[in-house]
Design a protein around this motif. Sequence first.
Motif, PDB file in Angstrom:
ATOM      1  N   ILE A 186       3.337   3.252   1.981  1.00  0.00           N
ATOM      2  CA  ILE A 186       2.255   3.124   0.808  1.00  0.00           C
ATOM      3  C   ILE A 186       2.707   2.075  -0.330  1.00  0.00           C
ATOM      4  N   GLU A 187       1.724   1.408  -0.645  1.00  0.00           N
ATOM      5  CA  GLU A 187       1.872   0.336  -1.807  1.00  0.00           C
ATOM      6  C   GLU A 187       1.437   1.092  -2.947  1.00  0.00           C
ATOM      7  N   VAL A 188       1.931   0.507  -4.053  1.00  0.00           N
ATOM      8  CA  VAL A 188       1.445   1.113  -5.214  1.00  0.00           C
ATOM      9  C   VAL A 188       1.397   0.214  -6.296  1.00  0.00           C
ATOM     10  N   ILE A 189       0.115   0.315  -7.120  1.00  0.00           N
ATOM     11  CA  ILE A 189       0.040  -0.493  -8.134  1.00  0.00           C
ATOM     12  C   ILE A 189      -0.390   0.292  -9.497  1.00  0.00           C
ATOM     13  N   ALA A 190       0.357   0.106 -10.605  1.00  0.00           N
ATOM     14  CA  ALA A 190      -0.215   1.093 -11.812  1.00  0.00           C
ATOM     15  C   ALA A 190      -1.134   0.133 -12.769  1.00  0.00           C
ATOM     16  N   LEU A 191      -1.789   0.746 -13.161  1.00  0.00           N
ATOM     17  CA  LEU A 191      -2.932  -0.054 -14.144  1.00  0.00           C
ATOM     18  C   LEU A 191      -3.768   0.845 -14.852  1.00  0.00           C
ATOM     19  N   SER A 192      -4.479   0.285 -15.664  1.00  0.00           N
ATOM     20  CA  SER A 192      -5.412   1.012 -16.674  1.00  0.00           C
ATOM     21  C   SER A 192      -6.706   0.228 -16.654  1.00  0.00           C
ATOM     22  N   ALA A 193      -7.887   0.683 -15.953  1.00  0.00           N
ATOM     23  CA  ALA A 193      -9.089   0.061 -16.088  1.00  0.00           C
ATOM     24  C   ALA A 193      -9.553   0.003 -17.204  1.00  0.00           C
ATOM     25  N   THR A 194      -9.302   0.893 -18.072  1.00  0.00           N
ATOM     26  CA  THR A 194      -9.646   0.565 -19.437  1.00  0.00           C
ATOM     27  C   THR A 194      -9.409  -0.315 -20.317  1.00  0.00           C
ATOM     28  N   THR A 195      -8.087  -0.580 -20.158  1.00  0.00           N
ATOM     29  CA  THR A 195      -7.501  -1.560 -21.213  1.00  0.00           C
ATOM     30  C   THR A 195      -7.321  -3.031 -20.515  1.00  0.00           C
ATOM     31  N   GLY A 196      -7.055  -2.796 -19.158  1.00  0.00           N
ATOM     32  CA  GLY A 196      -7.139  -4.058 -18.132  1.00  0.00           C
ATOM     33  C   GLY A 196      -5.520  -4.519 -17.928  1.00  0.00           C
ATOM     34  N   ALA A 197      -4.570  -3.620 -18.409  1.00  0.00           N
ATOM     35  CA  ALA A 197      -3.228  -3.656 -17.862  1.00  0.00           C
ATOM     36  C   ALA A 197      -3.114  -3.543 -16.383  1.00  0.00           C
ATOM     37  N   GLY A 198      -2.296  -4.278 -15.811  1.00  0.00           N
ATOM     38  CA  GLY A 198      -2.052  -4.310 -14.453  1.00  0.00           C
ATOM     39  C   GLY A 198      -3.283  -4.735 -13.489  1.00  0.00           C
ATOM     40  N   MET A 199      -4.298  -4.998 -14.150  1.00  0.00           N
ATOM     41  CA  MET A 199      -5.446  -5.416 -13.307  1.00  0.00           C
ATOM     42  C   MET A 199      -5.092  -6.904 -12.484  1.00  0.00           C
ATOM     43  N   ASP A 200      -4.210  -7.801 -12.890  1.00  0.00           N
ATOM     44  CA  ASP A 200      -3.855  -8.658 -12.301  1.00  0.00           C
ATOM     45  C   ASP A 200      -3.346  -8.637 -11.051  1.00  0.00           C
ATOM     46  N   GLN A 201      -2.415  -7.452 -11.068  1.00  0.00           N
ATOM     47  CA  GLN A 201      -1.704  -7.190  -9.740  1.00  0.00           C
ATOM     48  C   GLN A 201      -2.676  -6.629  -8.601  1.00  0.00           C
ATOM     49  N   TRP A 202      -3.668  -5.859  -9.080  1.00  0.00           N
ATOM     50  CA  TRP A 202      -4.590  -5.386  -8.416  1.00  0.00           C
ATOM     51  C   TRP A 202      -5.586  -6.405  -7.637  1.00  0.00           C
ATOM     52  N   LEU A 203      -6.028  -7.472  -8.628  1.00  0.00           N
ATOM     53  CA  LEU A 203      -6.752  -8.439  -8.128  1.00  0.00           C
ATOM     54  C   LEU A 203      -5.990  -9.312  -7.022  1.00  0.00           C
ATOM     55  N   ALA A 204      -4.961  -9.584  -7.228  1.00  0.00           N
ATOM     56  CA  ALA A 204      -3.797 -10.321  -6.547  1.00  0.00           C
ATOM     57  C   ALA A 204      -3.997  -9.490  -5.048  1.00  0.00           C
ATOM     58  N   TRP A 205      -3.628  -8.373  -4.946  1.00  0.00           N
ATOM     59  CA  TRP A 205      -3.740  -7.706  -4.009  1.00  0.00           C
ATOM     60  C   TRP A 205      -4.966  -7.881  -2.968  1.00  0.00           C
ATOM     61  N   LEU A 206      -6.073  -7.585  -3.898  1.00  0.00           N
ATOM     62  CA  LEU A 206      -7.280  -7.988  -3.245  1.00  0.00           C
ATOM     63  C   LEU A 206      -7.406  -9.079  -2.663  1.00  0.00           C
ATOM     64  N   GLU A 207      -6.929 -10.528  -3.407  1.00  0.00           N
ATOM     65  CA  GLU A 207      -6.981 -11.716  -2.707  1.00  0.00           C
ATOM     66  C   GLU A 207      -6.300 -11.797  -1.597  1.00  0.00           C
ATOM     67  N   GLN A 208      -5.142 -11.024  -1.520  1.00  0.00           N
ATOM     68  CA  GLN A 208      -3.922 -11.240  -0.389  1.00  0.00           C
ATOM     69  C   GLN A 208      -4.857 -10.465   0.801  1.00  0.00           C
ATOM     70  N   GLN A 209      -5.636  -9.472   0.626  1.00  0.00           N
ATOM     71  CA  GLN A 209      -6.064  -8.641   1.532  1.00  0.00           C
ATOM     72  C   GLN A 209      -7.177  -9.526   2.303  1.00  0.00           C
ATOM     73  N   ARG A 210      -7.987 -10.465   1.388  1.00  0.00           N
ATOM     74  CA  ARG A 210      -8.906 -11.111   1.739  1.00  0.00           C
ATOM     75  C   ARG A 210      -8.639 -12.215   2.747  1.00  0.00           C
ATOM     76  N   CYS A 211      -7.269 -12.452   2.525  1.00  0.00           N
ATOM     77  CA  CYS A 211      -6.866 -14.035   3.182  1.00  0.00           C
ATOM     78  C   CYS A 211      -6.014 -13.307   4.695  1.00  0.00           C
ATOM     79  N   ALA A 212      -5.850 -12.197   4.524  1.00  0.00           N
ATOM     80  CA  ALA A 212      -5.065 -11.450   5.684  1.00  0.00           C
ATOM     81  C   ALA A 212      -5.645 -11.577   6.977  1.00  0.00           C
TER      82      ALA A 212
END
Lengths: 255, 114
Positions: free
Chosen positions: A229-255
């Motif tokens: 299992i991959e893990v990403i820690a973030l806060s949807a309220t403050t936006g912390a860690g969102m970059d990592q999540w968006l990068a993961w989405l982009e990587q999946q879209r290209c996979a």
Amino acid sequence: MCSICGCASGEQRIEGTSSGDHHFHPHSSDNRDRLPFASRRLVDIEMDVLAKNNYIAGHNREHFAAAGILALNLVSSPGSGKTTLLTRTLTQLASGVECAVIEGDQQTTRDADRIRATGVAAIQVNTGKGCHLDAQMVHDALHQLSPAKNSLLFIENVGNLVCPASFDLGERHKIAVLSVTEGEDKPLKYPDMFAASGLMILNKIDLLPYVSFDVDTCIAHARQVNPRIEVIALSATTGAGMDQWLAWLEQQRCA
Amino acid sequence: MHEITLCQNAVEIMQQVGRKNNARRITAVWMEIGPLACVEPEAVQFCFALVCRETLAEGAILHLETPVATHWCDACQQMITLISPGVSLCPHCAGRQVRVIADNGMKIKRIEIE
């Protein structure tokens, strides 16, 4: 002799009964079925109870593949912040990527309304008393939503860490959203869900100073039930860690 | 909670097969619940009797098989038996790269018809 069952008690009479000419043991059709010499056979089936669901999920998956749609199934307990995570994600993504959302809830369209407020198309599936989305619901919702080619489809499942694990919707990944207010042992308490998920999002990390939640312990627990299992820690309220999540989405879209 | 849905699906499949085989009644069914199915056997027993009412399977006896999960250690490259079922730790190398090999389905294996 009794003409129904062939027994020899046809001559029996019980004094005082007016039933007259037939013997007394009951001969309802139901009873006849239980006669010891009714032929019984075994029929091998070997079929999964979820075969129908899995068939429709396969159909959904083919549809997603043909249209280049990345479908992700967000699962969590109620209140982990799935909808907040989604609205923030959609706001940050919407300019670059076509998105659509299928919202599952028992009642109300509150979540779908929050999604639509971001300008993204969303459709609500109310499951009523049902505790999960199934492949047929997603299929029907897809027909109404008709997401664009090469788009990102988020399926927000009913808040429930148990039942949605069993139902394949045709998604690429299940994503388990766990908030730090819930306790780091959730992956051990609900192992099926974390075993079925490709990614765990640890949400609400802005609250870490106020709660006793050890991120590393939680990740270790999740890896106990699912080493991959991959893990990403973030806060949807403050936006912390969102970059990592968006990068993961982009990587999946290209996979 | 989803056990009732699963039982409804199961009875639907059983009735289809039963009719195809000219069954007047379905008297018993054998089902297997995979170790990762997150299905509660007791809830299945309870729901099954309810959903069988007024179907070919009314009164059918339910035989449930619940096999345990087996595990594979990536480091040792062999099947292993966990010391404790909840802890994914290889008893040979103490590694954590342990994979559960188990079915996550609920299967109807056979039915008995009259």
